[in-house]
Write a protein that holds these residues in place. Structure first.
Motif, mmCIF file in Angstrom:
data_model
loop_
_atom_site.group_PDB
_atom_site.id
_atom_site.type_symbol
_atom_site.label_atom_id
_atom_site.label_comp_id
_atom_site.label_asym_id
_atom_site.label_seq_id
_atom_site.Cartn_x
_atom_site.Cartn_y
_atom_site.Cartn_z
ATOM 1 N N TYR A 119 13.175 -16.461 3.216
ATOM 2 C CA TYR A 119 11.817 -15.970 3.866
ATOM 3 C C TYR A 119 11.959 -16.293 5.308
ATOM 4 O O TYR A 119 12.986 -16.838 5.853
ATOM 5 C CB TYR A 119 10.491 -16.792 3.394
ATOM 6 C CG TYR A 119 10.549 -18.148 3.711
ATOM 7 C CD1 TYR A 119 10.164 -18.836 4.719
ATOM 8 C CD2 TYR A 119 11.239 -18.986 2.667
ATOM 9 C CE1 TYR A 119 10.194 -20.309 5.137
ATOM 10 C CE2 TYR A 119 10.851 -20.348 2.965
ATOM 11 C CZ TYR A 119 10.471 -20.889 3.955
ATOM 12 O OH TYR A 119 10.548 -22.324 4.157
ATOM 13 N N GLN A 120 11.283 -15.518 6.199
ATOM 14 C CA GLN A 120 11.280 -15.638 7.898
ATOM 15 C C GLN A 120 9.876 -16.075 8.192
ATOM 16 O O GLN A 120 8.966 -15.624 7.459
ATOM 17 C CB GLN A 120 11.537 -14.188 8.371
ATOM 18 C CG GLN A 120 12.948 -13.924 8.270
ATOM 19 C CD GLN A 120 13.381 -12.648 8.608
ATOM 20 O OE1 GLN A 120 14.299 -11.641 8.009
ATOM 21 N NE2 GLN A 120 12.976 -12.058 9.886
ATOM 22 N N TYR A 171 7.481 -13.615 6.107
ATOM 23 C CA TYR A 171 7.807 -12.358 5.967
ATOM 24 C C TYR A 171 9.365 -12.134 5.683
ATOM 25 O O TYR A 171 9.926 -13.086 5.293
ATOM 26 C CB TYR A 171 7.796 -12.120 7.731
ATOM 27 C CG TYR A 171 6.592 -12.499 8.473
ATOM 28 C CD1 TYR A 171 5.236 -11.750 8.460
ATOM 29 C CD2 TYR A 171 6.077 -13.740 9.044
ATOM 30 C CE1 TYR A 171 4.188 -11.907 8.862
ATOM 31 C CE2 TYR A 171 5.117 -14.102 9.570
ATOM 32 C CZ TYR A 171 4.108 -13.157 9.560
ATOM 33 O OH TYR A 171 2.989 -13.645 10.275
ATOM 34 N N ASN A 172 9.330 -11.000 5.297
ATOM 35 C CA ASN A 172 10.507 -10.651 4.641
ATOM 36 C C ASN A 172 11.194 -11.410 3.580
ATOM 37 O O ASN A 172 12.304 -11.912 3.513
ATOM 38 C CB ASN A 172 11.643 -10.439 5.980
ATOM 39 C CG ASN A 172 11.336 -9.676 7.021
ATOM 40 O OD1 ASN A 172 10.400 -8.421 6.870
ATOM 41 N ND2 ASN A 172 11.570 -9.620 8.190
ATOM 42 N N CYS A 173 10.228 -11.547 2.668
ATOM 43 C CA CYS A 173 10.691 -12.386 1.632
ATOM 44 C C CYS A 173 11.580 -11.752 0.584
ATOM 45 O O CYS A 173 11.512 -10.781 0.214
ATOM 46 C CB CYS A 173 9.112 -12.987 0.972
ATOM 47 S SG CYS A 173 8.305 -13.756 1.990
ATOM 48 N N SER A 174 12.448 -12.419 -0.084
ATOM 49 C CA SER A 174 13.401 -11.911 -1.193
ATOM 50 C C SER A 174 13.889 -13.084 -1.926
ATOM 51 O O SER A 174 13.470 -14.273 -1.503
ATOM 52 C CB SER A 174 14.560 -11.392 -0.438
ATOM 53 O OG SER A 174 15.576 -12.135 0.328
ATOM 54 N N THR A 188 14.791 -17.904 9.756
ATOM 55 C CA THR A 188 14.945 -17.790 8.414
ATOM 56 C C THR A 188 15.199 -18.992 7.512
ATOM 57 O O THR A 188 16.342 -19.594 8.034
ATOM 58 C CB THR A 188 16.196 -16.680 8.374
ATOM 59 O OG1 THR A 188 15.791 -15.495 8.866
ATOM 60 C CG2 THR A 188 16.270 -16.071 6.746
ATOM 61 N N GLU A 205 12.248 -8.024 12.493
ATOM 62 C CA GLU A 205 13.117 -7.250 11.750
ATOM 63 C C GLU A 205 13.966 -8.110 10.721
ATOM 64 O O GLU A 205 14.159 -9.216 10.718
ATOM 65 C CB GLU A 205 14.438 -6.878 12.563
ATOM 66 C CG GLU A 205 15.582 -5.802 12.031
ATOM 67 C CD GLU A 205 16.437 -5.293 13.111
ATOM 68 O OE1 GLU A 205 17.679 -5.127 12.873
ATOM 69 O OE2 GLU A 205 15.995 -5.025 14.212
ATOM 70 N N TRP A 206 14.284 -7.228 9.423
ATOM 71 C CA TRP A 206 14.861 -8.083 8.368
ATOM 72 C C TRP A 206 16.466 -8.747 8.809
ATOM 73 O O TRP A 206 17.221 -7.808 9.322
ATOM 74 C CB TRP A 206 14.930 -7.036 7.320
ATOM 75 C CG TRP A 206 15.590 -7.542 5.978
ATOM 76 C CD1 TRP A 206 16.987 -7.784 5.930
ATOM 77 C CD2 TRP A 206 15.030 -8.230 4.685
ATOM 78 N NE1 TRP A 206 17.142 -8.248 4.517
ATOM 79 C CE2 TRP A 206 16.146 -8.330 3.942
ATOM 80 C CE3 TRP A 206 13.623 -8.135 4.543
ATOM 81 C CZ2 TRP A 206 15.954 -8.764 2.587
ATOM 82 C CZ3 TRP A 206 13.489 -8.573 2.910
ATOM 83 C CH2 TRP A 206 14.621 -9.099 2.201
ATOM 84 N N ASP A 263 7.363 -12.693 11.878
ATOM 85 C CA ASP A 263 7.314 -11.289 11.812
ATOM 86 C C ASP A 263 8.310 -10.569 12.601
ATOM 87 O O ASP A 263 8.588 -10.918 13.901
ATOM 88 C CB ASP A 263 6.174 -10.545 12.138
ATOM 89 C CG ASP A 263 5.916 -9.203 11.448
ATOM 90 O OD1 ASP A 263 6.894 -8.582 10.618
ATOM 91 O OD2 ASP A 263 4.875 -8.629 11.508
ATOM 92 N N ARG A 318 13.909 -7.978 -3.059
ATOM 93 C CA ARG A 318 12.576 -8.093 -2.314
ATOM 94 C C ARG A 318 11.467 -8.843 -3.047
ATOM 95 O O ARG A 318 11.537 -8.273 -4.353
ATOM 96 C CB ARG A 318 12.084 -6.771 -1.553
ATOM 97 C CG ARG A 318 12.807 -6.333 -0.409
ATOM 98 C CD ARG A 318 12.077 -5.223 0.261
ATOM 99 N NE ARG A 318 12.833 -4.937 1.372
ATOM 100 C CZ ARG A 318 12.844 -5.157 2.358
ATOM 101 N NH1 ARG A 318 11.955 -6.076 2.885
ATOM 102 N NH2 ARG A 318 13.627 -4.656 3.524
ATOM 103 N N GLU A 321 19.761 -9.538 8.186
ATOM 104 C CA GLU A 321 20.877 -9.164 7.395
ATOM 105 C C GLU A 321 21.830 -10.330 7.122
ATOM 106 O O GLU A 321 22.882 -10.019 6.301
ATOM 107 C CB GLU A 321 21.775 -8.049 7.902
ATOM 108 C CG GLU A 321 20.662 -6.814 7.803
ATOM 109 C CD GLU A 321 20.125 -6.341 6.684
ATOM 110 O OE1 GLU A 321 21.011 -6.535 5.711
ATOM 111 O OE2 GLU A 321 19.383 -5.626 6.675
#
Length: 195
Positions: A150-151, A58-61, A96, A156-157, A154, A49, A159
């Motif tokens: 990234y998304q 959002y949900n950046c990795s 994404t 759910e992550w 906002d 992450r 997968e």
């Protein structure tokens, strides 16, 4: 006397083996290839992450890869790598994207066992980046590539981001970057023999 000689031989062998292992760590390369006297080795990824907030994302990795290019020929080569800001849509993951960048930090083999190969500070959405290098015979160059996921909404992550493997490939003089399933044969540079 014989025992002393055997002990000295064993000690010298052990020390020289330890020194050689220190000078170049063992790496389980994801892929290796050699073409026209150019050797290319690609690492597996390290990352997780993204630890900072990025505006409106959002949900950046992120994943950090590194590549080692070695000139195994008898003449110098000119290496040119450039990566313009490009965000790639991930079809199987709504909203994404993945962005690639070439950080300017210098990668060395001493950093292989560190988290993210020692890369700690980078701009995940760099506008463009490049490396211009001249490699003498039997000289190598190591560089990082960062994949920032990234998304834009906002939620759910996802997968299904993919991108867990990547590699630089050489076709003729042209260099391409692959990170399946999102990125296939992205032109990233060239290698020219410097005669």
């Amino acid at each position: 006397m014989f025992r002393i000689m055997v002990c000295i031989f064993f000690l010298v062998f052990t020390v020289s083996t330890a020194i050689s292992q220190i000078s170049e760590p063992t790496i389980n390369w994801y892929s290796e290839s050699t073409s026209n006297g150019i050797s290319i080795q690609n690492s597996p990824p390290k990352g997780g992450r993204y630890p900072k907030d990025v505006d409106d994302l959002y949900n950046c990795s992120y994943l950090v890869f590194f590549t080692r290019i070695t000139n195994e020929g008898e003449s110098p080569i000119n290496l040119s790598l450039e990566l313009s800001a490009s965000n790639f849509f991930i079809p199987q993951s709504p909203n994404t994207f993945v962005a690639l960048s070439l950080p300017s930090d210098k990668m060395t083999l001493e950093k292989v066992n560190e988290f993210t190969y020692g890369l700690s500070n980078f701009d995940p959405l760099a506008k463009s980046s490049e490396h211009l290098e001249t490699l003498k015979p039997y000289e190598d160059f190591l560089f990082y590539v960062v994949a920032f996921f990234y998304q834009t909404e906002d939620g759910e992550w996802s997968e299904e981001r993919g991108g867990n493997r990547a590699q630089l490939t050489l076709k003729g003089q042209e260099l391409f970057y692959d990170m399946p399933p999102q990125i296939n044969s992205l032109p990233i540079g060239e290698i020219i023999l410097n005669e």
